[in-house]
Scaffold this active site. Structure first.
Site, mmCIF file in Angstrom:
data_model
loop_
_atom_site.group_PDB
_atom_site.id
_atom_site.type_symbol
_atom_site.label_atom_id
_atom_site.label_comp_id
_atom_site.label_asym_id
_atom_site.label_seq_id
_atom_site.Cartn_x
_atom_site.Cartn_y
_atom_site.Cartn_z
ATOM 1 N N ASP A 207 -2.568 -5.510 -0.268
ATOM 2 C CA ASP A 207 -3.096 -5.728 1.071
ATOM 3 C C ASP A 207 -4.399 -6.494 0.940
ATOM 4 O OD1 ASP A 207 -3.050 -4.988 4.050
ATOM 5 O OD2 ASP A 207 -5.056 -4.359 3.418
ATOM 6 N N GLU A 291 2.111 -9.182 2.489
ATOM 7 C CA GLU A 291 2.501 -9.257 3.889
ATOM 8 C C GLU A 291 2.693 -10.710 4.309
ATOM 9 O OE1 GLU A 291 -0.660 -7.951 6.517
ATOM 10 O OE2 GLU A 291 -2.118 -8.542 5.028
ATOM 11 N N CYS A 344 2.926 5.217 8.594
ATOM 12 C CA CYS A 344 2.455 6.201 7.636
ATOM 13 C C CYS A 344 3.205 5.989 6.327
ATOM 14 C CB CYS A 344 2.701 7.625 8.144
ATOM 15 S SG CYS A 344 2.348 8.870 6.899
ATOM 16 N N CYS A 347 5.424 9.492 5.529
ATOM 17 C CA CYS A 347 6.600 9.947 6.270
ATOM 18 C C CYS A 347 7.249 8.867 7.113
ATOM 19 C CB CYS A 347 6.235 11.147 7.153
ATOM 20 S SG CYS A 347 5.164 10.710 8.535
ATOM 21 N N CYS A 363 -2.176 10.249 10.094
ATOM 22 C CA CYS A 363 -0.806 10.407 10.576
ATOM 23 C C CYS A 363 -0.724 11.623 11.492
ATOM 24 C CB CYS A 363 0.151 10.573 9.400
ATOM 25 S SG CYS A 363 1.852 10.781 9.936
ATOM 26 N N CYS A 366 2.607 13.962 9.867
ATOM 27 C CA CYS A 366 2.483 14.785 8.658
ATOM 28 C C CYS A 366 1.045 15.087 8.281
ATOM 29 C CB CYS A 366 3.210 14.126 7.480
ATOM 30 S SG CYS A 366 2.366 12.686 6.810
ATOM 31 N N ASP A 373 -6.381 0.313 4.238
ATOM 32 C CA ASP A 373 -5.841 -0.763 3.413
ATOM 33 C C ASP A 373 -4.891 -0.233 2.339
ATOM 34 O OD1 ASP A 373 -7.397 -2.456 4.918
ATOM 35 O OD2 ASP A 373 -9.086 -2.381 3.516
#
Ligand SMILES: [Zn+2]
Length: 455
Positions: A207, A291, A344, A347, A363, A366, A373
């Site tokens: 990232d 990305e 997340c 999960c 999150c 969870c 990042d």
């Protein structure tokens, strides 16, 4: 063994006389570009009334017109190498082709406008040489160019010289450019490289960030070089100063020059850091996931940090594209709609909205609390496992990112909120591991030394 085209760039230390010669060649290239554009425009106008008028559109036709009239239009032409004039016309021919391709829908990306005149001081001084004596001298401190002669280099040319001596490289051409009063030469070189076949199966998600250069999915943080941070602060200060200066004033010009110098330095520092990082990634990992770049959102961003970060993603992607091929690893580019920051990594729950100011991802499904990042980097790494498990198409579906496609794979779009297995990789790591810094000052240097910039 495979043949790749690579660029080697070196800063030059020309004498005052040579500087005038370099500037004269760049000026000659600009002259023929503008001369040719004027000719094309006139002929296009004439064709409105007389359809038999021929408009020179490619390099060959433009050069023929130039050679026919150069004694009248530019009697001083023997002062420069003929390559300079060819360079300008070549640039024009490419610009014309880009425009007509864009109009006919044969070119991707934003629409290309009709070529415009180049104005001295507003365009980058550059000139390309393709024939004549273009050499790297064996003392590794000098290069030779047609008409300009032997020029001292600011840095050692050993990277390229070594390859030339071993016979694994052949120089195809050289381009001289000026950035903030520093002349550089970039050799286009055909290089014989050993291409390794297989690598480890390790995957890393990357990232590219604003505060750090990059965060890897294994928790490693690659910081920006300190010198770059310093330059960025200076850049901000000078930008504000420039805004306060009276237009057309002498002090404004002084500030403008200083700003150009600092900017050039920041760009160099960043490029150097990205080179070291990408070489390291391509050597150490079997698969690198990054990305997709949001090209539309990239244009016209007033935030300096954001703009630089976008430029960083683009440069990182570009370098990984060819370096993964060199070192036998694989590049996977996540689709641009893949919500790597909002998902997340443990999960798979997707947050509806995440502002840039939120540095920690929390999150609500969870309870995972993780650096923003790092979460994004992990999602990118998870993506490739998901692709492998479900047997997804790994071809490019949307057509974006075509340039890197040959070197790697582009994963297809993943719908927001898609269920997926955590694969055991989404568990939060201890804090200590999350702040390990990669030292990109010493050991990586020999891998991506200062002279070997392939851009
Ligand atoms: Zn979760």
């Amino acid at each position: 063994m495979a043949t790749v085209i690579q660029a080697y760039r070196f800063a030059l230390d020309p004498t005052a006389r040579q500087q005038r010669g370099l500037a004269s060649h760049a000026g000659a290239a600009r002259f023929t570009y503008n001369w040719g554009l004027e000719l094309v425009k006139t002929r296009l106008d004439q064709r409105q009334t007389d359809p038999r008028v021929v408009v020179p559109w490619n390099l060959f036709d433009l050069q023929r017109e130039w050679n026919r009239t150069k004694d009248q239009t530019a009697p001083w032409w023997p002062e420069n190498s003929k390559e300079a004039y060819k360079s300008g016309l070549d640039g024009l021919a490419r610009a014309l082709k880009n425009w007509s391709d864009s109009r006919a829908g044969r070119r991707r990306g934003r629409p290309v406008g009709f070529p415009r005149f180049k104005k001295k001081g507003r365009t980058r001084d550059a000139c390309r040489f393709t024939t004549g004596p273009i050499k790297v001298l064996p003392d590794r401190k000098h290069i030779q160019l047609p008409r300009i002669g032997v020029v001292k280099t600011h840095e050692s040319t050993r990277k390229l010289a070594r390859r030339l001596e071993q016979g694994t490289a052949r120089i195809m051409g050289a381009t001289i450019t000026r950035t903030a009063n520093r002349w550089q030469v970039s050799f286009t070189v055909e290089v014989q490289r050993h291409l390794p076949i297989s690598k480890g199966r390790t995957t890393v998600g990357v990232d590219v960030g604003i505060r750090q250069l990059a965060v890897l999915s294994n928790g490693a943080v690659v910081g920006n070089p300190r010198a770059l941070q310093h330059s960025l602060r200076k850049l901000r200060r000078l930008n504000r100063q420039l805004a306060r200066r009276e237009p057309e004033s002498r002090r404004r010009e002084v500030t403008r020059r200083r700003l150009a110098l600092v900017h050039a330095r920041a760009v160099n520092l960043r490029r150097d850091a990205i080179h070291k990082l990408t070489t390291r990634l391509a050597i150490e990992y079997g698969t690198v996931v990054v990305e997709q770049l949001n090209v539309a959102g990239m244009v016209r961003n007033r935030r300096l940090a954001r703009a630089l970060s976008d430029a960083g993603v683009a440069e990182l992607r570009r370098q990984l594209g060819y370096k993964t091929a060199w070192y036998g690893s694989r590049l996977v580019v996540a689709d641009r709609f893949y919500p790597s920051s909002k998902t997340c990594s443990a999960c798979g729950w997707v947050k509806a909205k995440l502002t840039l100011a939120e540095r920690t991802f929390t999150c609500e499904a969870c309870g995972l609390r993780i650096d923003r990042d790092l979460n994004a980097a992990r999602n990118l790494a998870n993506l490739v496992q998901h692709v492998a498990q479900s047997g997804w198409e790994t071809e490019n579906a949307c057509g974006a990112g075509r340039k890197t496609q040959s070197a790697g794979l582009v994963a297809t779009k993943q719908e927001a909120g898609t269920e997926r297995s955590s694969g055991g990789t989404g568990i939060a790591v201890p804090q200590g591991a999350a702040s390990r810094e990669i030292d990109h000052s010493s050991e990586a240097r020999h891998l991506s030394g200062n002279g070997s910039c392939p851009c």
